[in-house]
Scaffold this motif. Structure first.
Motif: not given
Length: 445
Positions: A407, A410-411, A413-414
């Motif tokens: 997670l 993903v964080w 990348g965001l």
């Protein structure tokens, strides 16, 4: 020649007074919160850790219910008045709790403690959200990058001073008196907000720098619907990205929070001793934050940019959960929490607030309110229920790390996408971005 102080903090002469008013404002807000926070943690645990998970659900529901009320205030009242209404409301509720604790002490129990826990969670989000919304409205994009980190130092000092003040006053004055102390600091914060907004230039000719924010008519109403913040988030990919970033932030923070609750519950049964452990952990976190702010925060965002600064917290979380899964001790948890909170408050939070400097005034207050309150608490609920499911399945820290590390990637990348999107919005809007209802703004150089 610039003064060494101005060079050290990358601040111009005419910016010193408003920036230090903002520092004092945030100091008062965090002092008001941290005077009460250790007691909230201990009171919330009286019904057990499973009850705390459901308190997160109650907090999310209350924040959703309060959002349209705040949205109505923003739509119908000038900026100073809706800020005043928000702070005075929470000051009044502090007086109500004080009256209950002093006039009817026998009613204080598990249920009352849970009510206080939920109320404090709502109080915490709204008073800090209003502060940062005003900062994004009062200062330009470039100014935010230069000294939102410095402004955050005021909050850290307040977060250190609050628990210290509570420790000094709780015994001679009694715990209920801390509610009055908190209300007093909220009033000081409100006074600082009024003075800060009054320092804005009233016409373009008075602006001393092209990077200064434009003049704002303090009698002007933002207008729009009370639910506009909710709709704005789902109409904008940019705001949806900020909301997703906040959800993952809340999930990570909740994983750390419940891990701490489990470890403290296993160590101590006494409410007083638990309060002491929570307060000590908070102090370590705040000192780590202050050190980071003093050494690197002032120039890091300017040099690395918003994208990389936002990505530092996901990296910290990934490494921290891996280390916690390997070591599995309370000391490792303290290191994880202190580093996570320090990066969050010293680096990530100022960087995240600059994301709103390129939005409209309506989005700064309404959409930001929805994201910083309900969306954040919704992330809390997801994190709490996920952690609870893993606990019921008998899985330990390794299972949490298995969820948290992917997670975090993903964080990260965001974070990079948000920074890139902010730059594109700033460039596309240069030399002006749209203000409240479409009027031009010249705060992007």
């Amino acid at each position: 020649m610039r003064h060494p102080f101005q060079k050290a903090f990358n601040i111009r002469r005419h910016e010193i007074v408003p920036v230090f008013l903002a520092v004092f404002y945030f100091f008062c807000v965090l002092t008001a919160l941290m005077v009460l926070r250790p007691a909230r943690e201990a009171l919330g645990m009286q019904g057990g850790i499973d009850a705390v998970r459901w308190l997160f659900v109650g907090t999310a529901v209350i924040t959703l219910a309060v959002n349209p009320v705040f949205g109505w205030l923003v739509s119908h009242l000038p900026r100073r008045l809706f800020i005043t209404a928000t702070y005075l409301f929470f000051s009044f509720t502090l007086l109500v709790f004080y009256s209950l604790m002093t006039l009817t002490p026998k009613v204080i129990g598990v249920t009352t403690g849970q009510v206080f826990y939920v109320w404090f969670s709502v109080f915490n989000l709204f008073v800090t959200m209003v502060f940062w919304a005003l900062m994004a409205d009062r200062f330009s994009f470039d100014q935010g990058k230069r000294f939102f980190g410095l402004i955050a130092v005021g909050g850290t000092l307040g977060a250190i001073f609050g628990p210290w003040l509570a420790g000094r006053l709780a015994e001679p004055l009694g715990t209920p008196a801390l509610l009055l102390v908190s209300a007093g600091f909220l009033v000081l914060a409100l006074i600082a907000a009024w003075v800060l907004t009054g320092l804005q230039p009233h016409n373009p000719a008075e602006r001393k720098d092209p990077e200064d924010p434009p003049a704002v008519d303090e009698h002007e109403r933002i207008g729009g619907s009370a639910w506009e913040g909710f709709r704005a988030v789902f109409k904008s990919r940019y705001l949806m990205g900020i909301a997703a970033y906040v959800v993952i932030l809340a999930i990570m923070a909740t994983f750390i929070y419940f891990t701490r609750l489990h470890m403290v519950a296993a160590m101590e049964d006494s409410t007083d001793l638990r309060t002491t452990l929570f307060a000590r952990n908070d102090l370590i976190t705040q000192v780590a934050t202050l050190v980071m702010q003093a050494l690197v925060a002032g120039h890091l965002m300017k040099r690395l940019g918003v994208s990389l600064t936002l990505a530092l917290l996901p990296l910290t979380a990934a490494l921290g959960f891996i280390g916690l899964a390997i070591v599995g001790s309370f000391a490792a948890l303290v290191v994880l929490e202190a580093s996570f909170r320090a990066v969050q408050r010293a680096l990530m939070r100022p960087a995240r607030e600059t994301l709103f400097t390129v939005t409209t005034r309506e989005e700064k207050y309404k959409a930001k309110a929805f994201i910083d309150t309900f969306v954040y608490r919704a992330g809390d609920v997801v994190g709490a229920q996920t952690e609870g499911l893993l606990a019921r399945l008998g899985m330990g820290l390794a299972a949490i790390a298995t969820v948290a590390v992917p997670l975090a990637l993903v964080w990260a990348g965001l974070a990079l996408w948000l920074g890139k999107s902010q730059r594109q919005k700033a460039i596309a809007a240069s030399p002006m971005i749209q203000g409240t209802r479409g009027e031009p703004r010249h705060d992007i150089p």
